[in-house]
Design a protein around this motif. Structure first.
Motif, mmCIF file in Angstrom:
data_model
loop_
_atom_site.group_PDB
_atom_site.id
_atom_site.type_symbol
_atom_site.label_atom_id
_atom_site.label_comp_id
_atom_site.label_asym_id
_atom_site.label_seq_id
_atom_site.Cartn_x
_atom_site.Cartn_y
_atom_site.Cartn_z
ATOM 1 N N PHE A 200 -27.814 14.504 -109.878
ATOM 2 C CA PHE A 200 -29.130 15.095 -110.113
ATOM 3 C C PHE A 200 -29.358 16.250 -109.139
ATOM 4 C CE2 PHE A 200 -29.508 10.719 -111.568
ATOM 5 C CZ PHE A 200 -30.104 10.876 -112.808
ATOM 6 N N ASP A 201 -30.155 17.241 -109.636
ATOM 7 C CA ASP A 201 -30.626 18.354 -108.823
ATOM 8 C C ASP A 201 -32.065 18.060 -108.428
ATOM 9 O OD1 ASP A 201 -31.379 20.694 -107.625
ATOM 10 O OD2 ASP A 201 -30.963 21.981 -109.358
ATOM 11 N N PRO A 202 -32.406 17.915 -107.184
ATOM 12 C CA PRO A 202 -33.784 17.557 -106.785
ATOM 13 C C PRO A 202 -34.833 18.531 -107.317
ATOM 14 C CG PRO A 202 -32.282 17.367 -104.917
ATOM 15 C CD PRO A 202 -31.497 18.030 -106.019
ATOM 16 N N GLY A 203 -34.511 19.807 -107.370
ATOM 17 C CA GLY A 203 -35.503 20.782 -107.837
ATOM 18 C C GLY A 203 -35.841 20.624 -109.318
ATOM 19 N N ARG A 204 -35.010 19.985 -110.105
ATOM 20 C CA ARG A 204 -35.240 19.840 -111.540
ATOM 21 C C ARG A 204 -35.853 18.490 -111.909
ATOM 22 N NH1 ARG A 204 -32.809 23.552 -114.915
ATOM 23 N NH2 ARG A 204 -31.445 25.073 -113.875
ATOM 24 N N ILE A 205 -35.874 17.551 -110.951
ATOM 25 C CA ILE A 205 -36.421 16.232 -111.290
ATOM 26 C C ILE A 205 -37.763 15.974 -110.614
ATOM 27 C CG2 ILE A 205 -34.129 15.270 -111.731
ATOM 28 C CD1 ILE A 205 -34.308 13.878 -108.998
ATOM 29 N N ILE A 206 -38.323 17.015 -109.984
ATOM 30 C CA ILE A 206 -39.632 16.851 -109.372
ATOM 31 C C ILE A 206 -40.702 16.885 -110.457
ATOM 32 C CG2 ILE A 206 -41.332 17.882 -107.825
ATOM 33 C CD1 ILE A 206 -39.065 18.883 -106.102
ATOM 34 N N LYS A 207 -41.575 15.910 -110.461
ATOM 35 C CA LYS A 207 -42.670 15.805 -111.435
ATOM 36 C C LYS A 207 -43.998 15.892 -110.694
ATOM 37 C CE LYS A 207 -44.443 12.820 -115.091
ATOM 38 N NZ LYS A 207 -44.259 11.537 -115.825
ATOM 39 N N MET A 208 -44.795 16.902 -111.073
ATOM 40 C CA MET A 208 -46.064 17.124 -110.392
ATOM 41 C C MET A 208 -47.053 16.019 -110.746
ATOM 42 S SD MET A 208 -46.655 21.231 -110.781
ATOM 43 C CE MET A 208 -48.192 21.088 -109.883
ATOM 44 N N PHE A 209 -48.011 15.832 -109.866
ATOM 45 C CA PHE A 209 -49.108 14.930 -110.155
ATOM 46 C C PHE A 209 -49.997 15.586 -111.219
ATOM 47 C CE2 PHE A 209 -53.041 12.641 -109.405
ATOM 48 C CZ PHE A 209 -52.586 11.355 -109.190
ATOM 49 N N PRO A 210 -50.578 14.815 -112.169
ATOM 50 C CA PRO A 210 -51.423 15.441 -113.197
ATOM 51 C C PRO A 210 -52.502 16.324 -112.575
ATOM 52 C CG PRO A 210 -51.085 13.130 -113.708
ATOM 53 C CD PRO A 210 -50.510 13.356 -112.334
ATOM 54 N N PRO A 211 -52.643 17.546 -113.057
ATOM 55 C CA PRO A 211 -53.590 18.483 -112.432
ATOM 56 C C PRO A 211 -55.032 18.074 -112.686
ATOM 57 C CG PRO A 211 -52.697 19.428 -114.432
ATOM 58 C CD PRO A 211 -51.951 18.140 -114.202
ATOM 59 N N ARG A 212 -55.908 18.536 -111.817
ATOM 60 C CA ARG A 212 -57.324 18.347 -112.031
ATOM 61 C C ARG A 212 -57.786 19.238 -113.180
ATOM 62 N NH1 ARG A 212 -59.799 18.392 -105.866
ATOM 63 N NH2 ARG A 212 -58.785 16.461 -105.146
ATOM 64 N N LEU A 213 -58.652 18.649 -114.043
ATOM 65 C CA LEU A 213 -59.098 19.363 -115.245
ATOM 66 C C LEU A 213 -60.544 19.779 -115.047
ATOM 67 C CD1 LEU A 213 -58.253 20.326 -118.008
ATOM 68 C CD2 LEU A 213 -58.972 18.139 -118.946
ATOM 69 N N LEU A 282 -43.530 22.622 -112.039
ATOM 70 C CA LEU A 282 -42.896 23.679 -111.261
ATOM 71 C C LEU A 282 -41.818 24.340 -112.105
ATOM 72 C CD1 LEU A 282 -42.549 21.868 -107.802
ATOM 73 C CD2 LEU A 282 -44.333 23.471 -108.530
ATOM 74 N N ASP A 283 -41.422 25.504 -111.661
ATOM 75 C CA ASP A 283 -40.439 26.249 -112.443
ATOM 76 C C ASP A 283 -39.156 25.441 -112.576
ATOM 77 O OD1 ASP A 283 -39.422 28.342 -113.857
ATOM 78 O OD2 ASP A 283 -38.698 29.411 -112.086
ATOM 79 N N LYS A 284 -38.729 25.187 -113.799
ATOM 80 C CA LYS A 284 -37.518 24.453 -114.173
ATOM 81 C C LYS A 284 -37.598 22.968 -113.842
ATOM 82 C CE LYS A 284 -34.471 28.464 -113.563
ATOM 83 N NZ LYS A 284 -33.260 28.980 -112.888
ATOM 84 N N ALA A 285 -38.776 22.475 -113.502
ATOM 85 C CA ALA A 285 -38.928 21.054 -113.163
ATOM 86 C C ALA A 285 -39.536 20.302 -114.339
ATOM 87 C CB ALA A 285 -39.793 20.908 -111.917
ATOM 88 N N LEU A 286 -39.828 19.035 -114.102
ATOM 89 C CA LEU A 286 -40.369 18.181 -115.154
ATOM 90 C C LEU A 286 -41.867 18.403 -115.315
ATOM 91 C CD1 LEU A 286 -38.544 14.848 -114.209
ATOM 92 C CD2 LEU A 286 -37.858 16.533 -115.933
ATOM 93 N N TRP A 287 -42.347 18.179 -116.572
ATOM 94 C CA TRP A 287 -43.778 18.273 -116.832
ATOM 95 C C TRP A 287 -44.483 17.073 -116.225
ATOM 96 C CZ3 TRP A 287 -46.018 22.540 -118.410
ATOM 97 C CH2 TRP A 287 -45.337 23.441 -119.215
ATOM 98 N N SER A 288 -45.677 17.328 -115.745
ATOM 99 C CA SER A 288 -46.514 16.240 -115.246
ATOM 100 C C SER A 288 -47.120 15.485 -116.424
ATOM 101 C CB SER A 288 -47.627 16.799 -114.351
ATOM 102 O OG SER A 288 -48.557 17.568 -115.135
#
Length: 776
Positions: A200-213, A282-288
């Protein structure tokens, strides 16, 4: 080299079995576990000698897969074993006896490993959590323990196919600046399997916390505010109407530079609830994960479309017309209180307003009264004191010549009604189409074309559709189409079935009950009938017939039948009925009974008539002499008779007929001749024998009337006339001259001289005298 070790292993096993189990038949090893896709070997120890054969789950195995080492040991090799579990048995070829068996269970190793680095809460910086999940195809009741290794370091354990670790940073663990590998080990009491390593590439498997709406609602639109992190961030905004299920969702994309704040604008309808969701990565990362909320848009005045319309009723006797106005009300989801007012403006021929009245309406319909003149109705909508929207509609005067559409046609297809028409010669700005199924609830729409489609209709309901042309300052006359159903159903149910069985036929009658307003027309009826064991027969009649005679049936036999009504839209079937034919035809018995009654009545009537006639004959044996022509008396001497003749000129007084009773009563007896003289000076006047005969029959006392005449005037005999007697059975027969003639004539005396040698004559009248008198 591998074959050498296998052979050595088999020989060792055979030697041990030979020593320890020389007299026992069995299969070894027992209950072995192998990885899916690997090879398995089992040995059959034969204690009875002879050849053997193998079965796998009771099915024979090819002989080429087994090999006899010696007379007592045979080896079976199963290559690329893919069964989850299988029973392998060894059988003696001579006796078919099972010598032994074993169970082979296959296990798999974990696969399809996926891992993410994510946040435990809304915290920026380094992710705090590491979660991996995988797949494991296993069919075992045994407890399985999973262990996750990162770069040969164990970071978490689990008994499920997912595992989360909070201790991911440090030596020999996860480094965010370089790739790392992950393996998963599955272990039980009997076996252990290790997955292939996954990098795995750490930069591609980072998943952001759901953003505030953060969403701001304004009239007709929604504003979604987004904020980027310290790195380039991609966001997606998804929205849809909340009230409608199955509404398609729309997605808007937004890319933000590091630490940038951006906005996404959503154009929506007034007073609508919208579901809004946002996710970022994040760029090239996973969707939150999605952040979701529901927002209602406020009212936008420009979006209010009242679409005012009216239906004008026929004028009453006083010329007043009731106008039913209707419009598209502001949705109830809009916050606030709205008031609707109808202004009625009376128009003269020059189209100028002379006066108006206001009518306050509480909902989306309102009724106003107008006279025979033209009017304009204005609708205004206020929210508190602020004008929200207004619209107007024209009501033509009675008899006003206005254009209208022609050749309006309708048709149905898949639950909708298609309407088309021909435009009038004058230019129009559009057409108003209104439709109703009950005359109370209307729906309407405006179109710029000469055709439209009406949807969202009630199923199998008749609709009345009207098309009205619209002009710049007025409306034309409406044209109503023929009533049409939204959908035509199946024919009505067949009911009220009556059956009249006979010996070899039956008369069946029925009616059709259309429970629905839009039931289909019946094309024909088919009657299916059969005995309990016989074939099903059928007869078809057209829709104009609702009865039929089923013929050629068997007497004294039960039948069952049902009726199908067939139309263009389907078929309806009646409930099954039954009947039993008679032993013989009841109509024949009825005919015989009626005929017997008629014959009996005729015989009784004839007998009664004969009895009545016989009674009459016995009561009246003597016919009416006045109706007969009789012969002369025996011994009668022809001569001139001095008495008045009967009414019939051919008959004389001497030819009268006297009954026996009359002759016994009348004394002295008459002479037998007209010229006979009396033996004494006494002159006797004779009484009319008809009166004597009549009185004699009634039992009355007869009296002889005697009249003495002077010698100087001569002698004359007059018979008492019977014309005035009401009981006279004779025709008009009188021997007495009229008074006028008697005054002019002299009375003549008749001398009656009793004959000594001739006896009085007795005359009987019989029926055969008529026949004798016919010839004389």
């Amino acid at each position: 080299m591998y074959a050498f070790f296998v052979t050595f292993f088999v020989v060792v096993i055979l030697s041990i079995c030979e020593v320890q189990r020389a007299d026992t038949c069995d299969v070894t090893p027992k209950d072995q576990y192998i990885e899916v896709g690997s090879d398995a070997e089992v040995v059959c120890h034969t204690c009875i000698g002879g050849r053997v054969f193998w079965t796998l789950n009771t099915r024979p195995i090819k002989e080429s897969l087994s090999k006899a080492i010696n007379s007592s040991h045979t080896v079976l090799t199963l290559r690329n074993f893919t069964y989850h579990s299988a029973l392998v048995q060894c059988h003696s070829s001579d006796t078919q006896q099972i010598l032994g068996g074993t169970t082979i269970t296959a296990y798999s190793k974990p696969s399809k490993i996926s891992c993410i680095l994510h946040y435990e809460n809304q915290v920026r910086g380094v992710p705090q959590l590491f979660t991996c999940s995988w797949e494991h195809q296993i069919h075992s009741s045994q407890k399985i323990n999973y262990t996750v290794h990162v770069s040969q370091s164990e970071i978490c354990s689990s008994q499920k196919t997912t595992c989360t670790s909070r201790e991911i940073h440090g030596s020999n663990k996860i480094h965010l600046n370089r790739n790392f590998s992950v393996t998963v080990t599955a272990k039980t009491t009997f076996w252990e399997a290790r997955s292939n390593p996954e990098e795995f590439d750490p930069g591609r498997i980072i998943k952001m916390f759901p953003p505030r709406l953060n969403v701001n609602a304004s009239p007709g639109e929604l504003l979604v505010m987004l904020k980027s992190s310290i790195k380039k961030t991609h966001c997606q905004v998804k929205y849809s109407k909340a009230v409608s299920e199955g509404t398609s969702e729309k997605v808007l994309n937004k890319t933000l530079n590091p630490k940038e704040i951006g906005n996404v604008i959503i154009n929506g309808e007034s007073c609508r609830d919208y579901n809004v969701s946002v996710r970022c990565a994040l760029d090239k990362a996973l969707w939150s994960d999605w952040s979701q909320t529901t927002v209602r848009t406020p009212l936008k005045k420009n979006d209010v479309e009242l679409l005012l319309w009216r239906k004008v009723a026929e004028p009453e006797k006083n010329g007043v017309r009731k106008v039913h106005t209707m419009w598209m009300e502001i949705p109830p989801t809009c916050e606030g209180t709205f008031t609707y007012t109808i202004k009625k403006i009376h128009l003269k021929e020059d189209m100028t307003a002379v006066n108006y009245t206001d009518t306050l309406c509480s909902n989306s319909t309102c009724d106003v009264d107008v006279n025979q003149d033209a009017h304009r109705l204005n609708l205004t909508v206020f929210q508190k004191e602020s004008l929200v929207a207004e619209d107007s509609v024209y009501v033509p005067a009675i008899g006003e010549r206005l254009p209208q559409v022609t050749e309006i046609q309708t048709s149905t297809a898949e639950g909708v009604i298609l309407v088309s028409w021909k435009a009038p010669a004058q230019p129009v700005r559009g057409y108003m189409i209104d439709w109703t199924h009950n005359g109370n609830q209307y729906r309407w729409k405006e179109s710029k074309y000469t055709n439209t489609t009406l949807g969202d209709l009630l199923d199998k309901k008749p609709y009345n559709i009207t098309v009205t042309p619209l002009f710049d300052d007025m409306t034309g006359h409406g044209t109503q189409a023929l009533q049409i159903c939204s959908r035509v159903g199946v024919p009505g149910n067949v009911k009220s079935i009556s059956v009249q069985p006979y010996d070899k036929s039956v008369h069946v009658k029925w009616n059709t009950d259309s429970q629905e307003e839009c039931s289909g027309d019946v094309i024909n009826y088919t009657i299916f009938y059969s005995t309990q064991k016989g074939p099903v027969l059928n007869v078809t009649v057209n829709s104009t017939n609702q009865d039929i005679f089923l013929k050629d049936l068997h007497p004294d036999t039960p039948y069952s039948f049902y009726i199908e009504a067939t139309g263009l839209t389907g078929t309806t079937k009646s409930s099954e009925r039954s009947f039993k034919t008679n032993i013989f035809d009841q109509r024949l018995i009825t005919t015989l009974i009626v005929s017997g009654i008629i014959v009996t009545v005729l015989v009784l009537s004839l007998g009664l008539c004969c009895a009545i006639q016989w009674k009459k004959f016995r009561e009246k044996p003597v016919p009416n002499p006045g109706l007969s022509s009789l012969a002369l008396w025996p011994g009668h001497q022809k001569g001139v008779c001095p008495f008045q003749a009967f009414n019939n000129p051919s008959e004389s007084f001497c030819e009268r007929v006297y009954t026996e009773e009359t002759q016994r009563i009348s004394t002295p007896p008459l002479a037998t001749g007209c010229n006979s003289k009396r033996t004494s000076d006494q002159t006797v006047e004779y009484t009319d024998p008809a009166i004597l005969a009549t009185d004699a029959q009634k039992g009355k006392t007869l009296q002889l009337v005697e009249t003495e005449h002077h010698n100087s005037s001569g002698e004359s005999t007059a018979l008492l006339s019977s014309e005035n007697s009401p009981f006279n059975p004779y025709r008009s027969q009188s021997s007495v001259e009229t008074p006028a003639l008697m005054t002019n004539k002299q009375h003549k005396h008749m001398s009656v001289k009793q004959q000594e040698k001739t006896a009085p004559v007795t005359v009987y009248v019989t029926l055969n005298m008529f026949e004798q008198g016919q010839g004389r």
